[in-house]
Design an enzyme around this catalytic site. Structure first.
Site, mmCIF file in Angstrom:
data_model
loop_
_atom_site.group_PDB
_atom_site.id
_atom_site.type_symbol
_atom_site.label_atom_id
_atom_site.label_comp_id
_atom_site.label_asym_id
_atom_site.label_seq_id
_atom_site.Cartn_x
_atom_site.Cartn_y
_atom_site.Cartn_z
ATOM 1 N N LYS A 1 0.539 -1.492 -0.177
ATOM 2 C CA LYS A 1 0.037 0.083 -0.002
ATOM 3 C C LYS A 1 0.762 1.219 -0.150
ATOM 4 O O LYS A 1 0.169 1.930 -0.694
ATOM 5 C CB LYS A 1 -1.047 -0.005 1.135
ATOM 6 N N THR B 1 4.493 1.406 -0.511
ATOM 7 C CA THR B 1 5.316 1.405 -2.118
ATOM 8 C C THR B 1 4.379 1.935 -3.320
ATOM 9 O O THR B 1 4.314 3.114 -4.123
ATOM 10 C CB THR B 1 5.638 -0.226 -2.741
ATOM 11 N N ARG C 1 1.525 8.143 7.089
ATOM 12 C CA ARG C 1 2.146 8.253 8.489
ATOM 13 C C ARG C 1 3.449 7.546 8.864
ATOM 14 O O ARG C 1 4.814 7.355 7.626
ATOM 15 C CB ARG C 1 1.594 6.839 9.110
ATOM 16 N N LYS D 1 6.659 -6.556 10.466
ATOM 17 C CA LYS D 1 6.750 -5.962 9.824
ATOM 18 C C LYS D 1 7.757 -5.406 8.895
ATOM 19 O O LYS D 1 8.559 -5.298 7.408
ATOM 20 C CB LYS D 1 5.847 -5.083 9.631
ATOM 21 N N ALA E 1 -3.816 1.161 12.479
ATOM 22 C CA ALA E 1 -5.067 1.249 12.255
ATOM 23 C C ALA E 1 -6.527 0.386 12.935
ATOM 24 O O ALA E 1 -7.360 0.069 12.825
ATOM 25 C CB ALA E 1 -5.617 1.065 10.663
ATOM 26 N N PHE F 1 -4.289 0.008 7.359
ATOM 27 C CA PHE F 1 -4.528 -1.846 7.031
ATOM 28 C C PHE F 1 -5.760 -1.543 5.990
ATOM 29 O O PHE F 1 -5.636 -1.221 4.745
ATOM 30 C CB PHE F 1 -4.742 -2.320 8.361
ATOM 31 N N PHE G 1 4.039 -7.741 -9.471
ATOM 32 C CA PHE G 1 5.078 -8.625 -8.749
ATOM 33 C C PHE G 1 5.187 -10.045 -9.731
ATOM 34 O O PHE G 1 4.398 -10.070 -10.776
ATOM 35 C CB PHE G 1 4.153 -10.063 -8.194
ATOM 36 N N TRP H 1 7.589 -0.752 -7.870
ATOM 37 C CA TRP H 1 8.210 -0.903 -7.483
ATOM 38 C C TRP H 1 9.388 -1.108 -8.290
ATOM 39 O O TRP H 1 10.748 -0.853 -7.676
ATOM 40 C CB TRP H 1 8.018 -2.727 -7.019
#
Length: 517
Positions: free
Chosen positions: A33, A35, A56, A67, A235, A263, A344, A372
């Site tokens: 998210k 990224t 954030r 994470k 969140a 999230f 991906f 990415w």
């Protein structure tokens, strides 16, 4: 890295289109998210738009826990990554210290004669630390005799779940911050009247600790586009959005602002719309729902080790999770939506086409996001669709009207989670009655719930049906301006996993840090 003095921007109009980035329920496969948010902002700037990010700050808990870092990835990053993921500009330390100053003043007041008549059994204020440490959830302190205070049961919240963090992120300015800090309820008297930080004369000193932290932090993406990174409530156990000050500052500086809610959309996006937008007078223009083929296959029952293999049946079984989030953002909140498929290398053409067809059948475009690998160039298609949606009319509204704690909880549970109903423990029933008697009814609700499922059971993936939400604890965050409802087994102080990310983070003799991703 720099602090932005917002006083110099007071006369500037707020002109930007506001784009909310959210996602499906998170999985061990990762959704990307942040990224996607970074790459979208870079893509908008490549199209000649003046786009600013508002994100954030990462918490040290997940950085060293499960994470790892949270500054984007690949060619869609905010930098300096190491500083952002570690101590950054010290905002979280200031928040933690302000929280713990209040705890110290509270216990000292009781030790020095307890003029306010505080009942030590009804202290609701916890100390805070920005690290995952289950050992500190429940403690006994004040041991060792009269000189060391009154022994009592106590505990810690992680800093990003503290009310000071929520107050910090929802305040409009320094004066509003001080007023909100003063309204925070820390305990109750023997006759059950609330005691606030203002009663302890604490808000002035707390504000002094936060007077510099309140200014948003300016950094940049790898493509030299501006990013304001400020505040960081979780969140799943808090309201999950960066500071209002950062968002409003960004809206005065750019034509488009890309912001992210934590999230899945059932948590961060719901709270952004129902809490942040309501309090700050914000109105999103478009919503991006991030998904990956891998995550959807996980929601369809595939184990993490097998996610790289093509599996159209599992993907089809996992798609309802994405579709439910899309329909919530469109139907419940009235926002135009685009799905960003975070690409991906293992995604197959058949899998990508299946996602696109499912989205089109619901009247929503699904755009491949390859940020990415390609940075802003991989986000240009997504940026074009976002611009189109921002120019379209929308009917933004909240999921509920204020006025009833149970009514608000029920509306979120049934309209957003798609639960069949809500059950309350006897303790929660009693707490709601007490809050209503004290006048805390005209506030939004902040529901603490597992991030992994629409339900309060982290193992119910996809889009579960025929389930009920259990509310076990309800408390007021009077300074933040909302009522917190804890569901399931959610904890406000997480623990570390069996193999925490800290085990792979290192620094060499030249000071180069590795393992933050």
């Amino acid at each position: 890295m720099a602090k932005v003095d917002t006083a110099h921007l007071e006369s500037r109009p707020s002109r930007a289109k506001l784009v909310l980035v959210t996602a499906v329920n998170p999985t061990p496969a990762g959704e990307g998210k942040t990224t996607t948010s970074v790459g979208l902002a870079d893509g908008l700037n490549r199209l000649g738009k003046r786009a600013v990010l508002a994100l954030r700050e990462p918490s040290l808990g997940p950085v060293f826990g499960i994470k790892g870092g949270a500054a984007g990835g690949g060619y869609a990053q905010v930098i300096p990554m190491e500083n952002i993921n570690l101590h950054f500009t010290g905002d979280f330390h200031a928040i933690e210290n302000a929280n713990n100053l209040l705890a110290a003043l509270l216990d000292n007041h009781i030790k020095q004669g307890n003029e306010l008549g505080i009942d030590p059994r009804r202290i609701v204020w916890k100390r805070a630390m920005d690290m995952n440490d289950r050992q500190l959830r429940q403690i006994v302190d004040g041991l060792g005799g009269v000189a060391n205070g009154m022994p009592r049961q106590d505990g810690f919240d992680i800093t990003v779940a503290s009310e000071v963090m929520a107050v910090f992120c929802l305040s409009a300015d320094l004066a509003d911050l001080k007023a909100r800090l003063g309204r925070m309820v820390v305990a109750y008297t023997y006759d059950r009247k609330p005691v606030t930080a203002h009663d302890l004369r604490a808000e002035g000193a707390m504000t002094a600790l936060l007077k510099d932290a309140i200014y948003p932090n300016l950094v940049q993406t790898l493509e030299h586009n501006p990013a304001l990174i400020h505040g960081g409530p979780f969140a799943n156990i808090a309201h999950g959005c960066n500071s209002v000050i950062a968002t409003k500052t960004a809206m005065k500086l750019g034509d488009y602002v890309v912001t992210e809610a934590g999230f899945g959309a059932d948590l961060g996006a719901e709270k952004f719309c129902d809490i942040t937008c309501r309090m700050a007078g914000l109105r999103p223009d478009a919503c991006v729902v991030v998904a990956t083929v891998r995550a959807l296959k996980h929601h369809g029952g595939v184990a993490k080790a097998d996610l790289n293999k093509e599996n159209l049946e599992a993907l089809k079984a996992g798609l309802p999770n994405l579709m439910q989030h899309v329909e919530n953002m469109r139907g419940v909140f009235g926002l135009p939506v685009v799905v960003a498929i975070n690409a991906f290398p293992t995604d197959t053409a058949s899998e990508l086409e299946l996602v696109r067809k499912a989205c089109r059948s619901c009247g929503v475009e699904a755009v491949i996001s390859d940020v990415w690998a390609k940075g802003g160039a991989g986000g240009e298609d997504l940026a074009r669709e976002v611009c189109r949606l921002c120019d379209a009319p929308n009917d933004f509204h909240y999921a509920y009207e204020l006025g009833s704690i149970k009514g608000e909880i029920g509306a979120v549970a049934q309209r957003v989670y798609h639960a069949s109903g809500v059950d309350y423990t006897p303790a929660a029933e009693r707490q709601i009655r007490q809050l209503e008697e004290q006048g805390f009814t005209n506030m939004p609700v902040c529901i603490a719930k597992t991030q992994y499922s629409f339900s309060d059971d982290p193992h119910r993936l996809g889009a579960p049906k025929d389930f009920r939400i259990t509310v076990r604890n309800v408390k007021v965050s009077a300074g933040a301006g909302f009522v917190v409802a804890l569901t399931g087994d959610i904890m406000t102080m997480p623990g570390l996993p069996k193999h925490p990310a800290a085990e792979t983070i290192d620094v060499d003799e030249k000071g180069k840090i590795t393992g933050l991703f």
